[in-house]
Enzyme design. Structure first.
Site, mmCIF file in Angstrom:
data_model
loop_
_atom_site.group_PDB
_atom_site.id
_atom_site.type_symbol
_atom_site.label_atom_id
_atom_site.label_comp_id
_atom_site.label_asym_id
_atom_site.label_seq_id
_atom_site.Cartn_x
_atom_site.Cartn_y
_atom_site.Cartn_z
ATOM 1 N N ASP A 1 0.873 -1.169 0.000
ATOM 2 C CA ASP A 1 0.000 0.000 0.000
ATOM 3 C C ASP A 1 0.918 1.229 0.000
ATOM 4 O O ASP A 1 1.925 1.257 0.691
ATOM 5 C CB ASP A 1 -0.908 -0.039 1.243
ATOM 6 C CG ASP A 1 -2.082 0.915 1.102
ATOM 7 O OD1 ASP A 1 -2.109 1.646 0.095
ATOM 8 O OD2 ASP A 1 -2.946 0.931 1.981
ATOM 9 N N ASP B 1 -8.147 -6.792 -0.012
ATOM 10 C CA ASP B 1 -7.355 -6.865 1.216
ATOM 11 C C ASP B 1 -8.188 -6.273 2.337
ATOM 12 O O ASP B 1 -9.042 -5.414 2.080
ATOM 13 C CB ASP B 1 -6.034 -6.082 1.079
ATOM 14 C CG ASP B 1 -6.221 -4.592 1.303
ATOM 15 O OD1 ASP B 1 -6.295 -4.162 2.468
ATOM 16 O OD2 ASP B 1 -6.327 -3.846 0.302
ATOM 17 N N CYS C 1 -14.389 -26.435 7.421
ATOM 18 C CA CYS C 1 -13.047 -25.838 7.427
ATOM 19 C C CYS C 1 -12.023 -26.940 7.654
ATOM 20 O O CYS C 1 -12.275 -27.886 8.394
ATOM 21 C CB CYS C 1 -12.940 -24.787 8.532
ATOM 22 S SG CYS C 1 -11.366 -23.927 8.538
ATOM 23 N N CYS D 1 -8.697 -26.079 8.456
ATOM 24 C CA CYS D 1 -7.503 -25.390 8.965
ATOM 25 C C CYS D 1 -6.906 -26.158 10.145
ATOM 26 O O CYS D 1 -7.543 -27.047 10.717
ATOM 27 C CB CYS D 1 -7.833 -23.961 9.349
ATOM 28 S SG CYS D 1 -8.599 -23.775 10.971
ATOM 29 N N CYS E 1 -9.211 -26.049 13.278
ATOM 30 C CA CYS E 1 -10.398 -26.909 13.245
ATOM 31 C C CYS E 1 -10.035 -28.389 13.232
ATOM 32 O O CYS E 1 -10.788 -29.217 13.725
ATOM 33 C CB CYS E 1 -11.267 -26.559 12.040
ATOM 34 S SG CYS E 1 -12.040 -24.942 12.211
ATOM 35 N N HIS F 1 -7.642 -19.751 11.596
ATOM 36 C CA HIS F 1 -8.974 -20.163 11.134
ATOM 37 C C HIS F 1 -9.606 -19.097 10.220
ATOM 38 O O HIS F 1 -10.104 -19.420 9.132
ATOM 39 C CB HIS F 1 -9.907 -20.442 12.316
ATOM 40 C CG HIS F 1 -11.326 -20.589 11.865
ATOM 41 N ND1 HIS F 1 -11.799 -21.726 11.256
ATOM 42 C CD2 HIS F 1 -12.348 -19.692 11.839
ATOM 43 C CE1 HIS F 1 -13.058 -21.550 10.899
ATOM 44 N NE2 HIS F 1 -13.426 -20.319 11.234
HETATM 45 ZN ZN LIG Z 1 -10.891 -23.583 10.727
#
Ligand SMILES: [Zn+2]
Length: 365
Positions: A79, A264, A317, A319, A322, A348
């Site tokens: 940026d 973003d 999910c 991730c 999780c 997450h």
């Molecule tokens: Zn997750």
């Protein structure tokens, strides 16, 4: 003209759309780059003003690109410092600086920093990013027309100076074939004719893409889709469209429908640190349906009354959080204020956003 399908990075091509979490000072708070890779995050947004202030140009030059310094080999956008024109200078009267036609003068910690359009480009080129963003004069949407007009004129003037500097550096380094993208920023607040004028002038200068500039929320805190539409309707289809600072998952979906493919936002990471987790209303990743208006909800570990909820944060999910930990454990970590709570929540939320990008790419519009 065909819309771009990939984002060209010096480390490879990345499919669009892509979401860039904020790594303002060359770090996504609480995570290292290995954590980021596990969230399938493809790119990061760093900030020119903050890195220049923290590291200084001689040190940045010594680094030969910031990627190695931060251990990151994904895509990178910087940026320009334009957002700080709004958030630091204009928001605080003249206490923290002022904006003149020369550039943005920041006054912080007894030091004065004059960020000119040329200097912003020089710093970004030394950072070695894949997309260089021109310095713009941030327009608060609530300003009177005359002020918005002045901002637009200054933004066009700065865009012109930025392009000259960008080409000069590319010529010198002989890297024209592998040069980064150059992004122009459209200002004009709610005044659609000013937005259009800004676009027309930026197209004459020539860029690889245009970004939605200024604060995207209206007075009633709803998203200003009208301006987003003005930009997409008046920009050639071979241009990349970037929703700077956007946003909430539903806003991203709506902007994608208008042709925006780069986003973003601080939301997923900031929310995670404050115990707000994004959860798809689905039992598996396959069942997620982003065409519905309410395709997700929030889970607040600190507000959860269920100490014995041993289910994962989200069934939809995959991730690290999780896969390995329960809501009960996360609730405990937030309660004892352990930094791991923020880390697991951030992992997450970023995977939530990368899944959103995957789902969008399959979306028929
Ligand atoms: Zn997750």
């Amino acid at each position: 003209m065909i819309s771009p399908k990939f984002f060209r990075s010096s480390t490879g091509e990345i499919p669009l759309p892509v979401f860039f979490p904020d790594a303002t000072r060359a770090v996504v708070k609480l995570l290292d780059t290995k954590d980021l890779e596990s969230t399938k995050t493809n790119g990061l947004l760093i900030n020119t003003y903050h890195l220049y202030k923290e590291l200084g140009l001689p040190f940045i030059k010594k680094l030969g690109g910031i990627r190695k310094f931060m251990g990151w080999d994904g895509a990178l956008i910087s940026d320009s410092g334009g957002f700080q024109v709004g958030s630091l200078i204009k928001k605080h009267g003249t206490r923290l600086g002022k904006v003149t036609d020369d550039g943005a003068m920041f006054r912080l910690d007894g030091k004065k920093i004059l960020l000119t359009p040329e200097l912003s480009i020089q710093i970004q080129m030394e950072l070695g990013v894949d997309m260089v963003v021109v310095l713009d004069d941030f327009t608060d949407p609530l300003v009177p027309r005359q002020n918005a007009k002045e901002s637009v004129n200054r933004t066009i003037n700065w865009a012109h100076r930025s392009k000259i500097e960008f080409e000069k550096i590319n010529r010198k380094s002989m890297r024209n074939s592998r040069r980064p993208y150059l992004l122009g920023i459209v200002q004009g607040g709610y005044y659609q004719d000013l937005r259009k004028h800004c676009i027309e002038e930026l197209l004459k200068i020539g860029f690889d893409g245009l970004g939605y500039g200024g604060w995207p929320l209206k007075q009633n805190m709803t998203f200003d889709y009208e301006s987003a539409k003005t930009i997409s309707e008046n920009t050639p289809s071979n241009y990349l469209l970037y929703g700077l600072g956007v946003g909430k998952p539903c806003e991203i979906v709506n902007l994608y429908k208008l042709g925006y493919t780069i986003f973003d936002c601080v939301l997923p990471t900031r929310d995670a640190r404050h115990g707000r987790l994004y959860v798809y209303k689905a039992d598996s990743i396959e069942e997620i349906d982003i065409s519905k208006n309410d395709f997700y909800e929030f889970y607040y570990p600190t507000k959860s009354k269920h100490q014995d909820d041993f289910s994962p944060v989200s069934m939809a999910c995959d991730c690290l959080t999780c896969k390995n930990y329960s809501r009960s454990y996360l609730r405990h970590l937030f309660k004892i204020k352990d930094a791991t709570a923020g880390r697991l929540a951030t992992i997450h939320n970023l995977r939530f956003y990368s899944i959103l990008m995957e789902k969008l790419s399959l979306f028929n519009i």
